[in-house]
Motif scaffolding. Structure first.
Motif, PDB file in Angstrom:
ATOM      1  N   ALA A 283       0.740  -1.155  -0.045  1.00 27.39           N
ATOM      2  CA  ALA A 283      -0.028   0.159  -0.225  1.00 27.39           C
ATOM      3  C   ALA A 283       0.686   1.231  -0.081  1.00 27.39           C
ATOM      4  O   ALA A 283       0.670   2.252  -0.686  1.00 27.39           O
ATOM      5  CB  ALA A 283      -0.815  -0.132   1.260  1.00 27.39           C
ATOM      6  N   ALA A 284       2.118   1.229   0.433  1.00 29.77           N
ATOM      7  CA  ALA A 284       3.080   2.213   0.694  1.00 29.77           C
ATOM      8  C   ALA A 284       3.623   2.795  -0.697  1.00 29.77           C
ATOM      9  O   ALA A 284       4.071   3.761  -0.921  1.00 29.77           O
ATOM     10  CB  ALA A 284       3.991   2.050   1.566  1.00 29.77           C
TER      11      ALA A 284
ATOM     12  N   ASP B  94      -1.761  11.122  -2.096  1.00 31.17           N
ATOM     13  CA  ASP B  94      -1.793  12.403  -3.076  1.00 31.17           C
ATOM     14  C   ASP B  94      -1.765  11.890  -4.642  1.00 31.17           C
ATOM     15  O   ASP B  94      -2.275  12.406  -5.482  1.00 31.17           O
ATOM     16  CB  ASP B  94      -0.877  13.295  -2.728  1.00 31.17           C
ATOM     17  CG  ASP B  94       0.682  12.768  -2.660  1.00 31.17           C
ATOM     18  OD1 ASP B  94       0.793  11.560  -2.884  1.00 31.17           O
ATOM     19  OD2 ASP B  94       1.721  13.585  -2.424  1.00 31.17           O
ATOM     20  N   GLN B  95      -0.906  10.993  -4.708  1.00 30.61           N
ATOM     21  CA  GLN B  95      -0.649  10.342  -6.355  1.00 30.61           C
ATOM     22  C   GLN B  95      -1.997   9.846  -6.932  1.00 30.61           C
ATOM     23  O   GLN B  95      -2.277  10.068  -7.849  1.00 30.61           O
ATOM     24  CB  GLN B  95       0.241   9.261  -6.376  1.00 30.61           C
ATOM     25  CG  GLN B  95       0.629   8.647  -7.889  1.00 30.61           C
ATOM     26  CD  GLN B  95       1.691   7.392  -7.505  1.00 30.61           C
ATOM     27  OE1 GLN B  95       2.029   6.960  -6.547  1.00 30.61           O
ATOM     28  NE2 GLN B  95       1.760   6.845  -8.941  1.00 30.61           N
ATOM     29  N   LEU B  96      -2.617   8.948  -6.035  1.00 24.55           N
ATOM     30  CA  LEU B  96      -3.821   8.358  -6.193  1.00 24.55           C
ATOM     31  C   LEU B  96      -5.105   9.490  -6.712  1.00 24.55           C
ATOM     32  O   LEU B  96      -5.682   9.293  -7.634  1.00 24.55           O
ATOM     33  CB  LEU B  96      -4.422   7.524  -4.912  1.00 24.55           C
ATOM     34  CG  LEU B  96      -3.391   6.152  -4.840  1.00 24.55           C
ATOM     35  CD1 LEU B  96      -4.061   5.233  -3.708  1.00 24.55           C
ATOM     36  CD2 LEU B  96      -3.060   5.340  -5.993  1.00 24.55           C
TER      37      LEU B  96
ATOM     38  N   SER C 290      -7.680   2.360   0.138  1.00 26.50           N
ATOM     39  CA  SER C 290      -6.575   3.042  -0.943  1.00 26.50           C
ATOM     40  C   SER C 290      -5.609   2.000  -1.533  1.00 26.50           C
ATOM     41  O   SER C 290      -5.216   2.261  -2.740  1.00 26.50           O
ATOM     42  CB  SER C 290      -5.927   4.218   0.089  1.00 26.50           C
ATOM     43  OG  SER C 290      -5.141   3.714   0.923  1.00 26.50           O
ATOM     44  N   GLY C 291      -5.215   1.041  -0.507  1.00 24.90           N
ATOM     45  CA  GLY C 291      -3.891   0.237  -1.088  1.00 24.90           C
ATOM     46  C   GLY C 291      -4.730  -0.697  -2.373  1.00 24.90           C
ATOM     47  O   GLY C 291      -3.896  -0.758  -3.212  1.00 24.90           O
TER      48      GLY C 291
ATOM     49  N   VAL D  45      -2.176  -6.486  -3.058  1.00 26.53           N
ATOM     50  CA  VAL D  45      -1.529  -5.519  -2.360  1.00 26.53           C
ATOM     51  C   VAL D  45      -1.387  -5.704  -1.022  1.00 26.53           C
ATOM     52  O   VAL D  45      -2.548  -6.103  -0.414  1.00 26.53           O
ATOM     53  CB  VAL D  45      -2.101  -4.074  -2.624  1.00 26.53           C
ATOM     54  CG1 VAL D  45      -1.531  -2.986  -1.815  1.00 26.53           C
ATOM     55  CG2 VAL D  45      -1.966  -3.808  -3.934  1.00 26.53           C
ATOM     56  N   ASP D  46      -0.107  -5.680  -0.332  1.00 30.09           N
ATOM     57  CA  ASP D  46      -0.041  -5.785   1.176  1.00 30.09           C
ATOM     58  C   ASP D  46      -0.474  -4.521   2.075  1.00 30.09           C
ATOM     59  O   ASP D  46       0.021  -3.457   1.803  1.00 30.09           O
ATOM     60  CB  ASP D  46       1.525  -5.978   1.478  1.00 30.09           C
ATOM     61  CG  ASP D  46       1.852  -6.530   2.877  1.00 30.09           C
ATOM     62  OD1 ASP D  46       1.015  -6.370   3.602  1.00 30.09           O
ATOM     63  OD2 ASP D  46       2.922  -6.772   3.183  1.00 30.09           O
TER      64      ASP D  46
END
Length: 316
Positions: free
Chosen positions: A16-17, A22-24, A141-142, A239-240
Protein backbone atom coordinates in the motif's frame (compact mmCIF):
# COMPACT_ATOMS: atom_id res chain seq x y z
CA UNK A 1 5.69 -22.69 -8.76
CA UNK A 2 5.18 -21.87 -12.41
CA UNK A 3 7.71 -19.49 -13.94
CA UNK A 4 4.75 -17.37 -15.04
CA UNK A 5 3.62 -17.04 -11.41
CA UNK A 6 7.11 -16.13 -10.20
CA UNK A 7 7.19 -13.34 -12.77
CA UNK A 8 3.66 -12.27 -11.75
CA UNK A 9 4.68 -12.10 -8.09
CA UNK A 10 7.48 -9.72 -9.01
CA UNK A 11 5.34 -7.56 -11.32
CA UNK A 12 1.88 -7.60 -9.72
CA UNK A 13 2.46 -7.74 -5.95
CA UNK A 14 2.79 -4.38 -4.24
CA UNK A 15 2.55 -2.67 -0.87
CA UNK A 16 0.00 0.00 0.00
CA UNK A 17 2.94 2.34 0.68
CA UNK A 18 3.99 2.14 -2.98
CA UNK A 19 1.24 4.56 -3.98
CA UNK A 20 0.85 7.62 -1.73
CA UNK A 21 -2.63 9.04 -1.38
CA UNK A 22 -1.79 12.31 -3.16
CA UNK A 23 -0.63 10.34 -6.20
CA UNK A 24 -3.88 8.39 -6.27
CA UNK A 25 -5.96 11.57 -6.00
CA UNK A 26 -4.07 13.12 -8.91
CA UNK A 27 -4.65 10.05 -11.08
CA UNK A 28 -8.28 9.79 -10.09
CA UNK A 29 -8.96 13.45 -10.79
CA UNK A 30 -7.19 13.33 -14.17
CA UNK A 31 -9.08 10.23 -15.32
CA UNK A 32 -12.46 11.14 -13.84
CA UNK A 33 -12.73 7.65 -12.35
CA UNK A 34 -15.34 7.06 -9.64
CA UNK A 35 -14.95 4.65 -6.71
CA UNK A 36 -17.66 2.85 -4.75
CA UNK A 37 -16.92 1.06 -1.47
CA UNK A 38 -19.35 -1.67 -0.45
CA UNK A 39 -19.55 -3.24 3.02
CA UNK A 40 -21.73 -6.37 3.12
CA UNK A 41 -23.03 -6.59 6.68
CA UNK A 42 -24.97 -9.03 8.83
CA UNK A 43 -25.13 -8.30 12.56
CA UNK A 44 -21.94 -6.22 12.62
CA UNK A 45 -22.99 -3.33 14.89
CA UNK A 46 -19.78 -3.72 16.93
CA UNK A 47 -17.43 -2.94 14.04
CA UNK A 48 -19.23 -1.44 11.03
CA UNK A 49 -19.44 2.08 12.44
CA UNK A 50 -15.69 2.40 13.06
CA UNK A 51 -14.91 1.19 9.53
CA UNK A 52 -17.29 3.71 7.99
CA UNK A 53 -15.85 6.51 10.14
CA UNK A 54 -12.27 5.77 9.06
CA UNK A 55 -13.20 5.69 5.38
CA UNK A 56 -15.13 8.94 5.63
CA UNK A 57 -12.47 10.73 7.67
CA UNK A 58 -9.41 9.64 5.65
CA UNK A 59 -10.70 8.99 2.14
CA UNK A 60 -13.70 11.30 1.66
CA UNK A 61 -13.65 14.39 3.88
CA UNK A 62 -10.99 17.10 3.89
CA UNK A 63 -9.29 16.00 0.67
CA UNK A 64 -8.78 18.03 -2.53
CA UNK A 65 -11.10 15.47 -4.07
CA UNK A 66 -12.49 12.36 -2.39
CA UNK A 67 -10.84 9.04 -3.18
CA UNK A 68 -14.14 7.32 -2.36
CA UNK A 69 -17.22 8.74 -4.09
CA UNK A 70 -19.78 6.34 -2.67
CA UNK A 71 -19.80 4.44 0.63
CA UNK A 72 -22.60 1.89 0.89
CA UNK A 73 -23.44 -0.67 3.57
CA UNK A 74 -25.65 -3.48 2.28
CA UNK A 75 -27.55 -4.94 5.24
CA UNK A 76 -28.48 -8.54 4.58
CA UNK A 77 -31.07 -8.88 7.34
CA UNK A 78 -29.35 -7.89 10.57
CA UNK A 79 -31.20 -8.45 13.83
CA UNK A 80 -29.03 -5.91 15.68
CA UNK A 81 -28.36 -2.18 15.14
CA UNK A 82 -26.04 -2.61 12.16
CA UNK A 83 -28.08 -0.39 9.83
CA UNK A 84 -28.55 2.33 12.45
CA UNK A 85 -24.87 2.38 13.43
CA UNK A 86 -23.70 2.44 9.81
CA UNK A 87 -26.05 5.28 8.86
CA UNK A 88 -25.07 7.33 11.90
CA UNK A 89 -21.40 6.91 10.96
CA UNK A 90 -22.10 8.32 7.51
CA UNK A 91 -22.73 5.42 5.16
CA UNK A 92 -25.67 5.06 2.83
CA UNK A 93 -27.46 1.94 4.04
CA UNK A 94 -29.45 -0.24 1.66
CA UNK A 95 -31.26 -3.41 2.63
CA UNK A 96 -30.50 -6.40 0.45
CA UNK A 97 -34.21 -7.05 -0.22
CA UNK A 98 -34.73 -3.53 -1.57
CA UNK A 99 -32.36 -4.22 -4.46
CA UNK A 100 -33.83 -6.05 -7.45
CA UNK A 101 -37.04 -7.08 -5.61
CA UNK A 102 -38.23 -8.96 -8.71
CA UNK A 103 -35.79 -11.74 -7.79
CA UNK A 104 -36.31 -13.04 -4.22
CA UNK A 105 -33.09 -12.84 -2.25
CA UNK A 106 -31.39 -15.91 -0.81
CA UNK A 107 -29.04 -15.94 2.20
CA UNK A 108 -25.35 -15.54 1.50
CA UNK A 109 -22.54 -13.05 1.14
CA UNK A 110 -22.24 -13.53 -2.61
CA UNK A 111 -25.90 -12.64 -3.02
CA UNK A 112 -25.27 -9.28 -1.32
CA UNK A 113 -22.18 -8.53 -3.41
CA UNK A 114 -24.03 -9.34 -6.64
CA UNK A 115 -26.96 -7.07 -5.76
CA UNK A 116 -24.59 -4.28 -4.75
CA UNK A 117 -23.76 -3.70 -8.41
CA UNK A 118 -27.29 -2.36 -8.86
CA UNK A 119 -27.05 -0.19 -5.74
CA UNK A 120 -23.78 1.50 -6.71
CA UNK A 121 -22.42 3.37 -9.70
CA UNK A 122 -18.64 3.60 -9.35
CA UNK A 123 -16.27 2.64 -12.14
CA UNK A 124 -14.29 0.77 -9.48
CA UNK A 125 -16.10 -1.30 -6.85
CA UNK A 126 -14.21 -2.04 -3.64
CA UNK A 127 -15.54 -4.71 -1.26
CA UNK A 128 -14.61 -4.61 2.43
CA UNK A 129 -15.85 -7.02 5.11
CA UNK A 130 -17.75 -5.30 7.92
CA UNK A 131 -16.28 -7.33 10.82
CA UNK A 132 -12.74 -5.88 10.71
CA UNK A 133 -11.22 -4.44 13.88
CA UNK A 134 -8.40 -1.87 14.07
CA UNK A 135 -9.35 -0.90 10.54
CA UNK A 136 -6.90 1.02 8.36
CA UNK A 137 -7.80 3.11 5.32
CA UNK A 138 -5.01 1.23 3.52
CA UNK A 139 -7.50 -1.61 3.10
CA UNK A 140 -9.28 0.64 0.60
CA UNK A 141 -6.63 2.96 -0.84
CA UNK A 142 -4.12 0.12 -1.13
CA UNK A 143 -6.28 -2.06 -3.35
CA UNK A 144 -7.89 0.78 -5.30
CA UNK A 145 -4.45 2.23 -6.07
CA UNK A 146 -3.34 -0.14 -8.86
CA UNK A 147 -6.67 0.32 -10.64
CA UNK A 148 -6.00 4.06 -10.78
CA UNK A 149 -2.34 3.83 -11.82
CA UNK A 150 -2.10 0.64 -13.91
CA UNK A 151 -4.48 0.62 -16.91
CA UNK A 152 -4.00 -3.10 -17.54
CA UNK A 153 -4.95 -4.17 -13.99
CA UNK A 154 -8.60 -5.05 -13.45
CA UNK A 155 -8.84 -7.05 -10.20
CA UNK A 156 -6.85 -6.41 -7.00
CA UNK A 157 -6.92 -8.52 -3.84
CA UNK A 158 -5.65 -7.39 -0.45
CA UNK A 159 -3.00 -9.52 1.22
CA UNK A 160 -2.18 -9.38 4.92
CA UNK A 161 -1.20 -11.30 8.02
CA UNK A 162 -4.12 -13.04 9.74
CA UNK A 163 -3.48 -13.78 13.42
CA UNK A 164 -5.66 -16.24 15.31
CA UNK A 165 -5.85 -14.85 18.81
CA UNK A 166 -2.23 -14.35 19.89
CA UNK A 167 -0.88 -16.76 17.26
CA UNK A 168 0.49 -14.86 14.25
CA UNK A 169 -0.27 -16.25 10.82
CA UNK A 170 -2.72 -18.90 12.02
CA UNK A 171 -5.91 -17.30 10.70
CA UNK A 172 -7.27 -18.31 7.33
CA UNK A 173 -7.72 -21.97 8.17
CA UNK A 174 -10.08 -22.66 5.25
CA UNK A 175 -7.64 -20.90 2.94
CA UNK A 176 -4.76 -23.17 3.94
CA UNK A 177 -6.71 -26.43 4.20
CA UNK A 178 -9.07 -26.08 1.23
CA UNK A 179 -8.62 -23.10 -1.07
CA UNK A 180 -4.85 -23.10 -1.47
CA UNK A 181 -4.62 -26.82 -2.29
CA UNK A 182 -7.48 -26.49 -4.79
CA UNK A 183 -5.89 -23.52 -6.52
CA UNK A 184 -2.42 -25.05 -6.64
CA UNK A 185 -3.74 -28.31 -8.07
CA UNK A 186 -6.32 -27.01 -10.54
CA UNK A 187 -5.51 -23.32 -11.20
CA UNK A 188 -1.74 -23.11 -10.58
CA UNK A 189 -1.65 -19.65 -12.17
CA UNK A 190 -3.43 -18.42 -9.02
CA UNK A 191 -0.92 -20.03 -6.63
CA UNK A 192 0.72 -16.66 -5.97
CA UNK A 193 -2.26 -15.13 -4.19
CA UNK A 194 -1.53 -14.81 -0.48
CA UNK A 195 -5.19 -14.40 0.54
CA UNK A 196 -7.36 -15.87 -2.23
CA UNK A 197 -10.44 -15.97 0.04
CA UNK A 198 -9.95 -12.51 1.54
CA UNK A 199 -13.02 -10.29 1.56
CA UNK A 200 -11.17 -7.11 0.60
CA UNK A 201 -10.74 -6.61 -3.13
CA UNK A 202 -11.31 -3.92 -5.73
CA UNK A 203 -12.47 -4.61 -9.28
CA UNK A 204 -13.35 -2.59 -12.34
CA UNK A 205 -17.10 -2.60 -12.79
CA UNK A 206 -16.64 -3.49 -16.45
CA UNK A 207 -15.23 -6.85 -15.31
CA UNK A 208 -17.54 -7.50 -12.33
CA UNK A 209 -20.67 -7.10 -14.42
CA UNK A 210 -19.48 -9.91 -16.70
CA UNK A 211 -18.92 -12.48 -13.93
CA UNK A 212 -21.35 -14.92 -12.27
CA UNK A 213 -21.57 -14.68 -8.47
CA UNK A 214 -21.85 -17.76 -6.25
CA UNK A 215 -24.42 -16.70 -3.67
CA UNK A 216 -22.59 -17.95 -0.58
CA UNK A 217 -19.11 -18.51 0.84
CA UNK A 218 -17.73 -19.60 -2.53
CA UNK A 219 -17.99 -16.10 -3.99
CA UNK A 220 -14.35 -15.09 -3.46
CA UNK A 221 -12.91 -18.22 -5.04
CA UNK A 222 -15.46 -18.16 -7.85
CA UNK A 223 -14.78 -14.53 -8.78
CA UNK A 224 -11.03 -15.05 -8.70
CA UNK A 225 -11.10 -18.14 -10.91
CA UNK A 226 -13.57 -16.61 -13.36
CA UNK A 227 -11.57 -13.37 -13.52
CA UNK A 228 -8.48 -15.39 -14.44
CA UNK A 229 -10.33 -17.07 -17.30
CA UNK A 230 -11.94 -13.80 -18.42
CA UNK A 231 -9.02 -11.34 -18.41
CA UNK A 232 -5.88 -13.39 -17.71
CA UNK A 233 -3.32 -13.43 -14.92
CA UNK A 234 -1.59 -10.15 -15.80
CA UNK A 235 -4.86 -8.27 -15.20
CA UNK A 236 -4.90 -9.54 -11.59
CA UNK A 237 -2.82 -8.14 -8.72
CA UNK A 238 -2.45 -8.06 -4.93
CA UNK A 239 -1.42 -5.41 -2.41
CA UNK A 240 -0.01 -5.83 1.10
CA UNK A 241 -2.15 -3.81 3.54
CA UNK A 242 -0.66 -5.06 6.81
CA UNK A 243 -2.64 -7.05 9.37
CA UNK A 244 -6.28 -8.15 9.26
CA UNK A 245 -8.01 -8.59 12.64
CA UNK A 246 -11.59 -9.81 12.65
CA UNK A 247 -14.08 -12.14 14.27
CA UNK A 248 -13.22 -15.82 13.77
CA UNK A 249 -15.85 -18.49 13.21
CA UNK A 250 -16.02 -21.84 14.97
CA UNK A 251 -14.91 -25.10 13.41
CA UNK A 252 -18.34 -26.21 12.25
CA UNK A 253 -19.02 -22.91 10.49
CA UNK A 254 -15.63 -23.28 8.81
CA UNK A 255 -16.66 -26.76 7.69
CA UNK A 256 -19.73 -25.36 5.97
CA UNK A 257 -17.59 -22.67 4.37
CA UNK A 258 -15.14 -25.31 3.13
CA UNK A 259 -17.94 -27.37 1.59
CA UNK A 260 -19.30 -24.35 -0.29
CA UNK A 261 -15.84 -23.44 -1.56
CA UNK A 262 -15.17 -26.99 -2.70
CA UNK A 263 -18.51 -27.05 -4.47
CA UNK A 264 -17.70 -23.77 -6.22
CA UNK A 265 -14.41 -25.21 -7.43
CA UNK A 266 -16.05 -28.47 -8.51
CA UNK A 267 -18.63 -26.61 -10.57
CA UNK A 268 -15.93 -24.68 -12.36
CA UNK A 269 -13.96 -27.82 -13.05
CA UNK A 270 -16.82 -29.80 -14.50
CA UNK A 271 -19.72 -27.37 -14.97
CA UNK A 272 -21.78 -30.23 -13.61
CA UNK A 273 -23.71 -30.67 -10.38
CA UNK A 274 -22.97 -32.39 -7.12
CA UNK A 275 -25.03 -35.54 -6.64
CA UNK A 276 -25.81 -34.58 -3.06
CA UNK A 277 -25.07 -30.92 -2.24
CA UNK A 278 -25.35 -31.37 1.52
CA UNK A 279 -22.93 -31.55 4.44
CA UNK A 280 -23.58 -33.51 7.64
CA UNK A 281 -21.77 -32.44 10.80
CA UNK A 282 -22.03 -33.72 14.36
CA UNK A 283 -22.74 -32.01 17.67
CA UNK A 284 -22.68 -33.69 21.05
CA UNK A 285 -26.07 -33.79 22.74
CA UNK A 286 -27.28 -35.23 26.06
CA UNK A 287 -27.50 -38.72 24.52
CA UNK A 288 -24.41 -38.65 22.31
CA UNK A 289 -23.54 -37.18 18.94
CA UNK A 290 -26.38 -35.67 16.95
CA UNK A 291 -26.11 -35.29 13.17
CA UNK A 292 -26.94 -31.90 11.67
CA UNK A 293 -27.27 -31.67 7.90
CA UNK A 294 -26.85 -28.39 6.06
CA UNK A 295 -27.47 -27.55 2.44
CA UNK A 296 -24.34 -26.53 0.52
CA UNK A 297 -24.80 -23.37 -1.54
CA UNK A 298 -25.65 -24.53 -5.05
CA UNK A 299 -27.02 -21.38 -6.61
CA UNK A 300 -25.18 -18.75 -8.60
CA UNK A 301 -26.37 -15.41 -9.88
CA UNK A 302 -25.76 -14.68 -13.58
CA UNK A 303 -23.50 -11.89 -14.82
CA UNK A 304 -25.19 -8.58 -14.03
CA UNK A 305 -25.02 -7.56 -17.70
CA UNK A 306 -27.79 -10.08 -18.37
CA UNK A 307 -30.19 -8.58 -15.80
CA UNK A 308 -32.72 -6.30 -17.50
CA UNK A 309 -32.89 -3.78 -14.63
CA UNK A 310 -29.13 -3.29 -14.82
CA UNK A 311 -29.21 -2.92 -18.61
CA UNK A 312 -32.03 -0.37 -18.37
CA UNK A 313 -30.11 1.62 -15.78
CA UNK A 314 -27.07 1.75 -18.05
CA UNK A 315 -29.19 3.07 -20.92
CA UNK A 316 -30.77 5.70 -18.69
Amino acid sequence: MLEEVERWLADRSWSAADRPLDQLLDRKRAAGTTVSVVLPALDEEATVGAIVEVIRRELIEGLPCPLVDELVVIDSGSSDRTAEVAAKAGARVVHRDEILPRIPAVPGKGEVLWRSLLATGGDIVCFVDADLRDFSADFVSGIVGPLLTEPDVQFVKAMYDRPLGDAPGQGGRVTELVARPLLNLHWPQLAGFVQPLGGEYAVRRSLLERLPFPVGYGVELGLLVDALHTVGLDALAQVDVGVRVHRHQDGQALGRMAAAIYRTAQLRLSRGHLVRPELTQFERGPDGFVPRTYAVDTEERPPMLGVKEYALRSVA
